[in-house]
Design a protein around this motif. Structure first.
Motif, PDB file in Angstrom:
ATOM      1  N   VAL A  26      -6.068  -4.944  -6.948  1.00  0.00           N
ATOM      2  CA  VAL A  26      -6.211  -3.825  -6.001  1.00  0.00           C
ATOM      3  C   VAL A  26      -7.631  -3.772  -5.449  1.00  0.00           C
ATOM      4  N   THR A  30      -8.967  -4.587  -1.159  1.00  0.00           N
ATOM      5  CA  THR A  30      -9.391  -3.471  -0.308  1.00  0.00           C
ATOM      6  C   THR A  30     -10.845  -3.655   0.130  1.00  0.00           C
ATOM      7  N   THR A  31     -11.337  -2.684   0.857  1.00  0.00           N
ATOM      8  CA  THR A  31     -12.733  -2.713   1.312  1.00  0.00           C
ATOM      9  C   THR A  31     -13.662  -2.328   0.153  1.00  0.00           C
ATOM     10  N   ILE A  34     -13.446   1.471  -0.687  1.00  0.00           N
ATOM     11  CA  ILE A  34     -12.219   1.835  -1.409  1.00  0.00           C
ATOM     12  C   ILE A  34     -12.279   1.302  -2.841  1.00  0.00           C
ATOM     13  N   SER A  35     -12.818   0.100  -2.995  1.00  0.00           N
ATOM     14  CA  SER A  35     -12.987  -0.461  -4.343  1.00  0.00           C
ATOM     15  C   SER A  35     -13.885   0.433  -5.192  1.00  0.00           C
TER      16      SER A  35
END
Length: 211
Positions: A26, A30-31, A34-35
């Motif tokens: 995940v 993501t960016t 977001i991480s």
């Protein structure tokens, strides 16, 4: 039993072993921002729930989950080249440290958890600002932003738990508490597993310092 089931369910939410497999994928997909939220902000609510049930949680379960997380988090990050995956496994390992003493010394676990958030947030922000995604990108970071590079090195070493940096103290307190609880073998294994995480932290630090 209900507390144990709730604890295991919450460990999935915080990405602790053995239910940690979703976290690296995940965070990689993501960016950086977001991480960062997944590794920090997203964990606050389930971790507070764990803190609130810590008086009723079985200590042997939390210790085993913590031990698994520290070992698998360190082992999983060893051969990674993507920074976000490395940070994900770092997050798993740190979660293990937090779980280790959650039933014995809650304040120590809370300090470790919130200190990790404080250290990790600027790391992700720096990665987002400099658009670094892989270890290869870190080799050119010094030439583009020396200040950011130096800050990243200090944050990485602090997260690794090297003295005299900030991240060393909660790890020392956790190991001390384990020894007090007559869990010296667990403390030794935990300390040894932290060497695994230290390897990839030092690797990033070395690449960052290349001129």
């Amino acid at each position: 039993l209900p507390t144990t089931m709730m604890l295991v369910a919450l460990t999935m939410k915080i990405g602790a072993a053995p239910t940690h497999f979703w976290l690296p994928e995940v965070m990689q997909g993501t960016t950086p921002i977001i991480s960062m939220l997944v590794a920090t902000w997203q964990k606050i609510a389930p971790m507070i729930l764990i803190f609130s049930i810590s008086n009723h949680a079985p200590s042997n379960v939390t210790v085993v989950l913590g031990l698994l997380s520290t070992f698998l988090g360190g082992w999983g990050g060893m051969n990674q080249t993507q920074l976000r995956k490395i940070m994900a496994f770092s997050s798993i390992a740190n979660t293990g440290w937090t779980l280790m003493t959650v039933t014995y010394e809650l304040k120590t676990s809370m300090i470790n958890f919130f200190l990790y958030i404080i250290l990790t947030t600027p790391m992700f922000l720096a990665m987002a600002r400099t658009s670094t995604k892989t270890l290869q990108d870190m080799t050119t970071l010094w030439t583009t932003s020396a200040t950011t590079s130096m800050m990243l090195m200090l944050l990485l070493l602090s997260t690794a738990g090297l003295p005299p940096l900030t991240g060393f103290m909660p790890k020392l307190l956790i190991l001390n508490e384990l020894v007090i609880q007559s869990l010296t073998p667990v403390a030794v294994i935990t300390a040894m597993s932290s060497l695994l995480t230290l390897v990839f932290y030092l690797r990033i630090t070395y690449l960052t310092s290349l001129l």
